[in-house]
Scaffold this active site. Sequence first.
Site, mmCIF file in Angstrom:
data_model
loop_
_atom_site.group_PDB
_atom_site.id
_atom_site.type_symbol
_atom_site.label_atom_id
_atom_site.label_comp_id
_atom_site.label_asym_id
_atom_site.label_seq_id
_atom_site.Cartn_x
_atom_site.Cartn_y
_atom_site.Cartn_z
ATOM 1 N N ARG A 121 0.831 -1.211 0.000
ATOM 2 C CA ARG A 121 0.000 0.000 0.000
ATOM 3 C C ARG A 121 0.860 1.254 0.000
ATOM 4 O O ARG A 121 0.537 2.246 -0.654
ATOM 5 C CB ARG A 121 -0.946 -0.013 1.206
ATOM 6 N N LYS A 147 -2.453 7.197 1.157
ATOM 7 C CA LYS A 147 -2.201 7.453 2.576
ATOM 8 C C LYS A 147 -1.082 8.480 2.660
ATOM 9 O O LYS A 147 0.089 8.158 2.913
ATOM 10 C CB LYS A 147 -1.843 6.149 3.294
ATOM 11 N N GLU A 186 -16.015 7.112 6.507
ATOM 12 C CA GLU A 186 -15.201 6.447 7.519
ATOM 13 C C GLU A 186 -15.064 7.390 8.705
ATOM 14 O O GLU A 186 -15.644 8.482 8.703
ATOM 15 C CB GLU A 186 -13.830 6.078 6.962
#
Length: 289
Positions: A50, A150, A183
Amino acid sequence: MKIYINGKYYDKENAKISVFDHGFLYGDGVFEGIRSYGRLVFKLKEHIDRLYESAHTICLDIPMTKDQMIKSVCATLKLNKLDNAYVRLVVTRGEGDLGLDPRKCRGNASIVIITDKIALYPEMLYKNGLEIITVPTIRNLPEALNPQIKSLNYLNNILAKIEALNSGYQEAIMLDSLGYVAECTGDNIFIVKNNELFTPPQCMGTLRGITRDTILEIADRRKISVHEHVITRHEVYNSDECFLTGTAAEVIPVVKVDGRKIGSGKPGSLTFKLTREFHKVTKKEGIRY
């Protein structure tokens, strides 16, 4: 504590990067939060994958192979003699000038590995459940800053966190631009209805959480029905159970949302079952150091 910076180790007080680093100046970089349990780094390969995907999307070249990065994480944990730890892995664009142009960043990206301990929520909340609210700050639009990246720019999440804290809550739900549940400020969200799991899809402004994916894998093995589709606050309010997932948070139950009691007002049986299964998985899956 020894901190890894670009292939060398430094004491905490001497672990520094340049003030001209674009990670510092602009949040121009990516990161991962990783956990180890009993000297086993949980889902390390998935976290590294990721990290490299996030870096690729922002055109940031990481000057290490994935295998080299994995070895560096393990070596840092081993050096600090930590059996159970939290790892913060940061990759920035590196040192540049005061302008935005990433081409002005001279040399390689900066790589930082910090290993320490973390307790995101008090232990009592894992037993009794968390009360959360919905805040006005919406999740970043995927067309503006895709939440799948991210990145070091976490101001969107921090603004929502401030709103929660100012209202007396530790965590908050963030909605997407259409008003659906996306979220929380640092965690993914699940609800339970009639012993079936529901969670927002990745395309709706949510990060592809490693812990989220682990819960989905556990549910699949246990033949628990899972639905990834848009969720409204109405559905959250009227769910039987609710819980959050994240690397730092692990799995934590939610018992009240926006003043509405969830289910019985106590953590549910399926939440506790999935939590137990998750902790079993953390002792088996990962890379040992």
